[in-house]
Structures are given as structure tokens and as C-alpha cells.
Scaffold this motif. Structure first.
Motif, PDB file in Angstrom:
ATOM      1  N   ALA A  27       0.819  -1.215   0.000  1.00 31.70           N
ATOM      2  CA  ALA A  27       0.000   0.000   0.000  1.00 31.70           C
ATOM      3  C   ALA A  27       0.852   1.265   0.000  1.00 31.70           C
ATOM      4  O   ALA A  27       0.431   2.305  -0.507  1.00 31.70           O
ATOM      5  CB  ALA A  27      -0.947  -0.002   1.192  1.00 31.70           C
ATOM      6  N   ALA A  28       2.058   1.161   0.564  1.00 28.49           N
ATOM      7  CA  ALA A  28       2.944   2.338   0.599  1.00 28.49           C
ATOM      8  C   ALA A  28       3.267   2.821  -0.814  1.00 28.49           C
ATOM      9  O   ALA A  28       3.521   4.007  -1.036  1.00 28.49           O
ATOM     10  CB  ALA A  28       4.230   2.009   1.359  1.00 28.49           C
ATOM     11  N   GLY A  29       3.254   1.897  -1.780  1.00 27.40           N
ATOM     12  CA  GLY A  29       3.527   2.265  -3.167  1.00 27.40           C
ATOM     13  C   GLY A  29       2.349   2.900  -3.868  1.00 27.40           C
ATOM     14  O   GLY A  29       2.497   3.430  -4.977  1.00 27.40           O
ATOM     15  N   GLY A  30       1.165   2.810  -3.244  1.00 25.55           N
ATOM     16  CA  GLY A  30      -0.013   3.455  -3.808  1.00 25.55           C
ATOM     17  C   GLY A  30      -0.721   2.669  -4.889  1.00 25.55           C
ATOM     18  O   GLY A  30      -1.935   2.754  -5.036  1.00 25.55           O
ATOM     19  N   TRP A  31       0.015   1.884  -5.665  1.00 21.31           N
ATOM     20  CA  TRP A  31      -0.534   1.153  -6.807  1.00 21.31           C
ATOM     21  C   TRP A  31      -1.621   0.182  -6.358  1.00 21.31           C
ATOM     22  O   TRP A  31      -1.402  -0.642  -5.488  1.00 21.31           O
ATOM     23  CB  TRP A  31       0.604   0.398  -7.513  1.00 21.31           C
ATOM     24  CG  TRP A  31       0.168  -0.515  -8.606  1.00 21.31           C
ATOM     25  CD1 TRP A  31      -0.386  -0.160  -9.811  1.00 21.31           C
ATOM     26  CD2 TRP A  31       0.279  -1.940  -8.619  1.00 21.31           C
ATOM     27  NE1 TRP A  31      -0.638  -1.289 -10.557  1.00 21.31           N
ATOM     28  CE2 TRP A  31      -0.231  -2.393  -9.852  1.00 21.31           C
ATOM     29  CE3 TRP A  31       0.763  -2.877  -7.697  1.00 21.31           C
ATOM     30  CZ2 TRP A  31      -0.277  -3.745 -10.190  1.00 21.31           C
ATOM     31  CZ3 TRP A  31       0.720  -4.220  -8.032  1.00 21.31           C
ATOM     32  CH2 TRP A  31       0.208  -4.650  -9.265  1.00 21.31           C
ATOM     33  N   MET A  32      -2.803   0.336  -6.943  1.00 23.77           N
ATOM     34  CA  MET A  32      -3.978  -0.486  -6.653  1.00 23.77           C
ATOM     35  C   MET A  32      -4.580  -0.199  -5.271  1.00 23.77           C
ATOM     36  O   MET A  32      -5.451  -0.917  -4.802  1.00 23.77           O
ATOM     37  CB  MET A  32      -3.666  -1.982  -6.779  1.00 23.77           C
ATOM     38  CG  MET A  32      -3.293  -2.418  -8.192  1.00 23.77           C
ATOM     39  SD  MET A  32      -2.918  -4.176  -8.315  1.00 23.77           S
ATOM     40  CE  MET A  32      -4.553  -4.894  -8.027  1.00 23.77           C
ATOM     41  N   TRP A  33      -4.093   0.840  -4.613  1.00 19.92           N
ATOM     42  CA  TRP A  33      -4.596   1.189  -3.280  1.00 19.92           C
ATOM     43  C   TRP A  33      -5.124   2.620  -3.222  1.00 19.92           C
ATOM     44  O   TRP A  33      -5.234   3.196  -2.139  1.00 19.92           O
ATOM     45  CB  TRP A  33      -3.495   1.005  -2.236  1.00 19.92           C
ATOM     46  CG  TRP A  33      -3.248  -0.417  -1.888  1.00 19.92           C
ATOM     47  CD1 TRP A  33      -2.364  -1.263  -2.494  1.00 19.92           C
ATOM     48  CD2 TRP A  33      -3.899  -1.193  -0.870  1.00 19.92           C
ATOM     49  NE1 TRP A  33      -2.424  -2.509  -1.922  1.00 19.92           N
ATOM     50  CE2 TRP A  33      -3.359  -2.492  -0.917  1.00 19.92           C
ATOM     51  CE3 TRP A  33      -4.883  -0.912   0.072  1.00 19.92           C
ATOM     52  CZ2 TRP A  33      -3.768  -3.510  -0.055  1.00 19.92           C
ATOM     53  CZ3 TRP A  33      -5.295  -1.922   0.933  1.00 19.92           C
ATOM     54  CH2 TRP A  33      -4.737  -3.207   0.859  1.00 19.92           C
ATOM     55  N   ALA A  77       8.281  -4.838  -3.031  1.00 15.48           N
ATOM     56  CA  ALA A  77       8.448  -5.452  -4.354  1.00 15.48           C
ATOM     57  C   ALA A  77       8.549  -4.348  -5.392  1.00 15.48           C
ATOM     58  O   ALA A  77       7.954  -3.277  -5.220  1.00 15.48           O
ATOM     59  CB  ALA A  77       7.266  -6.368  -4.683  1.00 15.48           C
ATOM     60  N   PRO A  78       9.261  -4.589  -6.491  1.00 10.39           N
ATOM     61  CA  PRO A  78       9.373  -3.570  -7.535  1.00 10.39           C
ATOM     62  C   PRO A  78       8.009  -3.150  -8.107  1.00 10.39           C
ATOM     63  O   PRO A  78       7.795  -1.977  -8.395  1.00 10.39           O
ATOM     64  CB  PRO A  78      10.232  -4.249  -8.605  1.00 10.39           C
ATOM     65  CG  PRO A  78      11.026  -5.265  -7.856  1.00 10.39           C
ATOM     66  CD  PRO A  78      10.119  -5.760  -6.772  1.00 10.39           C
ATOM     67  N   ILE A  79       7.097  -4.094  -8.258  1.00  4.82           N
ATOM     68  CA  ILE A  79       5.820  -3.789  -8.899  1.00  4.82           C
ATOM     69  C   ILE A  79       4.966  -2.846  -8.068  1.00  4.82           C
ATOM     70  O   ILE A  79       4.093  -2.154  -8.596  1.00  4.82           O
ATOM     71  CB  ILE A  79       5.042  -5.098  -9.205  1.00  4.82           C
ATOM     72  CG1 ILE A  79       3.853  -4.830 -10.151  1.00  4.82           C
ATOM     73  CG2 ILE A  79       4.582  -5.769  -7.926  1.00  4.82           C
ATOM     74  CD1 ILE A  79       4.235  -4.273 -11.493  1.00  4.82           C
ATOM     75  N   TYR A  80       5.198  -2.777  -6.759  1.00  3.94           N
ATOM     76  CA  TYR A  80       4.393  -1.906  -5.906  1.00  3.94           C
ATOM     77  C   TYR A  80       4.695  -0.442  -6.218  1.00  3.94           C
ATOM     78  O   TYR A  80       5.680   0.129  -5.735  1.00  3.94           O
ATOM     79  CB  TYR A  80       4.665  -2.179  -4.423  1.00  3.94           C
ATOM     80  CG  TYR A  80       4.376  -3.589  -3.960  1.00  3.94           C
ATOM     81  CD1 TYR A  80       3.506  -4.420  -4.657  1.00  3.94           C
ATOM     82  CD2 TYR A  80       4.989  -4.094  -2.817  1.00  3.94           C
ATOM     83  CE1 TYR A  80       3.244  -5.721  -4.231  1.00  3.94           C
ATOM     84  CE2 TYR A  80       4.731  -5.390  -2.372  1.00  3.94           C
ATOM     85  CZ  TYR A  80       3.864  -6.193  -3.082  1.00  3.94           C
ATOM     86  OH  TYR A  80       3.616  -7.477  -2.649  1.00  3.94           O
ATOM     87  N   GLY A  81       3.839   0.143  -7.041  1.00  5.80           N
ATOM     88  CA  GLY A  81       4.078   1.524  -7.451  1.00  5.80           C
ATOM     89  C   GLY A  81       5.134   1.648  -8.526  1.00  5.80           C
ATOM     90  O   GLY A  81       5.658   2.736  -8.763  1.00  5.80           O
ATOM     91  N   GLN A  82       5.473   0.515  -9.172  1.00  4.26           N
ATOM     92  CA  GLN A  82       6.493   0.476 -10.213  1.00  4.26           C
ATOM     93  C   GLN A  82       7.781   1.137  -9.733  1.00  4.26           C
ATOM     94  O   GLN A  82       8.325   2.051 -10.361  1.00  4.26           O
ATOM     95  CB  GLN A  82       5.975   1.130 -11.510  1.00  4.26           C
ATOM     96  CG  GLN A  82       4.812   0.384 -12.138  1.00  4.26           C
ATOM     97  CD  GLN A  82       3.497   0.613 -11.402  1.00  4.26           C
ATOM     98  OE1 GLN A  82       3.044   1.750 -11.293  1.00  4.26           O
ATOM     99  NE2 GLN A  82       2.882  -0.459 -10.905  1.00  4.26           N
ATOM    100  N   GLY A  83       8.251   0.657  -8.604  1.00  2.00           N
ATOM    101  CA  GLY A  83       9.503   1.127  -8.015  1.00  2.00           C
ATOM    102  C   GLY A  83       9.312   2.082  -6.853  1.00  2.00           C
ATOM    103  O   GLY A  83      10.226   2.264  -6.037  1.00  2.00           O
TER     104      GLY A  83
END
Length: 331
Positions: free
Chosen positions: A22-28, A54-60
Motif C-alpha cells: 500500500a505504501a507504493g499506492g498502486w492499486m490502493w 516489491a518492484p511492482i508496488y508503485g512500479q519502483g
């Protein structure tokens, strides 16, 4: 905080590990970088020394945020867990999903774990995290287009080079675990496990217990479902993946709410939140080594960590499980 050793390794993780998806924002529904950094630092201050990203979380972005949060901390006091095998910047392997990046642009995500790809991903992760080694390196999802032998031999090479300390996998079933174990010393399997998603108890969990593989349980709060904060009619942001999951239909939110009401008196007695009670139940289940819990802010981070300190008797755990076994969700 409590700490548990992974498999036959010398790596000890905090029983509550910070999950940085969730910290990466992606999908959240996006992220607030400053708050995410504070959440990680606050977790560390109360003993959560292990961080999974993971790299995919927010694409880096998630890895960059983790790197920023730990920049001034002693590296040997932190355990960094990250992953490989999901590429959004390369159309190779098999299509995993269509999605949108944090700017709202369409992206295709591929499962791909060739040797060349893994070497590149590792270098990129090291740079984003601001470190020269990764404590636990995990394949994110199985890749049917690349032989497992090639994948695991690439990770073995990274271990030999000192860039990775231990190897783990994610979302592997028994057959995949057996095959991968021929080529590398695995110490863990990261899989979804929560009160409402206990499928691994049939095959994967017994196998991991038998073969001394640690289970890293992700989404133990089922993406916030088990915190008691979501009621029928809850509205998600347009880019929040939870809106499409069957768990979050009004019918199931009603059923979950009724279950949580049954265990709420126990939470009150223990002077803890429902989410804390759920986390404590999870880490007390046989074979579950650690639970990954995300946090958007300092308060959530501290609450997650404090769940370890709840004292639950076997009778109380049995009471929760009995109520849980009576819960029937609609798929």
C-alpha cells in the motif's frame, strides 16, 4: 516485539513484518509518501525491523520509499525482503494482468523470471532500496515460461555474489516447492492467509511445516476487511482493487460484520482493536511464522506492532476459530 527464524536460515524476522504494498499506492488509491515513510520509521521504533516490498508496488515507488525510510538506520538492524518476476517495463513471459500505473496510465504486467531479467531486477532493487544486499529475495509469482531451474540458479548466483542472503518464493504450491528445492535452499513461502482465506491449511501449510519452510502470511487483515472499519455501502476510490473482490460486496461485509461483533467483546476485554486481535490470532496459528501488515500512517503502524503483546489463551483462540468456522461468505 517477537522475532522468529526463517526455516533453516540464520535470518530472524519481526513476527509483525511491515508490508509495503500500500505504501507504493498502486492499486490502493494512491499514497502519501511522507506519511508512508513515517509509518515505516514508526514501526521500526517499536521493534518491527523487517520490511517486505516489491518492484511492482508503485512500479519502483514502494522500494524507493522503503529506501528513504531506512536511509539513516543501521543496516544490520533491518531485514529487507523484496521480490522479482513481475515486469511492467518488458513484454516477455506470460501476461499476469492489465493495470494502470500510479499516473493512471495503462500498463501490462508480465510474469517473467529468466536469469537475465532477475539479474537486472536485483540491481534495480538494490539502487532503489539504497543497499548492497537483500536479506530475502523472493519470486513474486510462478513463471510458467521459464524453467524453475534457470530461475533458482540465477538467485543462487546472486547469493554467491553477496547481493542476496536467502532465497524465498511467493504463491508456490507443493509441486513448485518440491521442484524449486532441488536447485536452491529455500527458507520461506509467502502466501495469502487470513481468517477468511485459509486454503493453504489443506496442502501447502502441512508441506511447509514438514520441510521446515517458513510461511510468511500476506494480507492477514484481508486488505482491511477484518479491521471492522468497513460497513455495507463502503465506497472505494476508482483505482482501488478491493472494489472488485467478492469479499467486499455488501452481502459479505454484512456477514463479516456479524462475525466481528461476536469476537468484539474479547477485543474489549484485551483492550485491543479488532485488527490487533485478528493479527494475534493469525501469528498463533500452526506453521505461520510471521504476518505482513501494512500501515498508511504512524498510528496504524504502532497498532499493528502492539498486537504481538496481546495475551490469548488456547481457549480464547479456540473460541475465535469456532466463530470463524461458522462464517459463510458468498462468492
Amino acid at each position: 516485539m517477537q522475532y522468529r527464524k526463517l526455516g533453516n536460515s540464520n535470518l530472524e524476522l519481526s513476527v509483525i513484518t511491515f508490508g509495503a504494498w500500500a505504501a507504493g499506492g498502486w492499486m490502493w488509491g494512491g499514497t502519501e509518501r511522507t506519511e508512508a515513510v513515517k509509518a515505516i520509521r514508526s514501526s521500526y521504533d517499536v521493534g518491527v525491523t523487517s520490511i517486505d516490498t516489491a518492484p511492482i508496488y508503485g512500479q519502483g515507488l514502494s522500494e524507493e520509499i522503503v529506501g528513504e525510510a531506512i536511509r539513516d538506520l543501521p543496516r544490520d538492524t533491518i531485514q529487507l525482503l523484496t521480490k522479482f518476476g513481475l515486469r511492467w517495463d518488458l513484454s516477455r513471459g506470460s501476461l499476469h494482468m492489465k493495470s494502470k500505473n500510479t499516473q493512471g496510465e495503462s500498463i501490462d504486467i508480465y510474469k517473467y523470471a529468466s536469469k537475465e531479467s532477475i539479474i537486472k531486477e536485483c540491481e534495480d532493487s538494490l539502487k532503489r532500496l539504497g543497499t548492497d544486499y537483500i536479506d530475502l529475495y523472493q519470486i513474486h509469482w510462478p513463471d510458467k515460461t521459464t524453467p524453475i531451474q534457470e530461475t533458482m540458479e540465477a538467485v543462487s548466483l546472486l547469493i554467491e555474489q553477496g547481493k542476496v542472503v536467502y532465497a524465498g518464493v511467493c504463491n508456490y504450491n507443493v509441486d513448485l516447492l518440491e521442484e524449486a528445492s532441488h536447485y536452491i535452499n529455500l527458507v520461506s513461502n509467502q502466501v495469502p492467509y487470513s481468517m477468511v482465506k485459509r486454503d493453504i491449511e489443506h496442502d501447502t501449510l502441512p508441506y511447509c511445516i514438514q520441510h521446515n519452510l517458513s510461511i510468511l502470511a500476506y494480507s492477514p487483515l484481508e486488505r482491511g476487511l477484518l479491521t471492522g472499519k468497513m460497513k455495507p455501502g463502503y465506497q472505494f476510490a476508482s483505482d482501488d482493487h478491493r472494489a472488485s473482490l467478492h469479499f467486499f460486496t455488501d452481502a459479505n461485509l454484512t456477514r463479516i460484520d456479524a462475525f466481528l461483533e461476536k469476537i468484539a467483546p474479547l477485543a474489549s476485554e484485551k483492550q485491543c482493536t479488532l485488527g490487533q486481535l485478528v493479527l494475534k490470532w493469525t501469528i498463533e496459528q500452526p506453521g505461520i511464522t510471521i504476518a505482513l501488515a501494512g500501515a498508511r500512517n504512524e498510528k496504524q503502524a504502532q497498532e499493528n506492532a502492539a498486537s504481538v503483546n496481546i495475551d490469548l489463551t488456547s481457549t480464547e483462540i479456540g473460541f475465535i476459530t469456532k466463530q470463524l468456522n461458522e462464517l459463510k461468505l458468498v462468492k
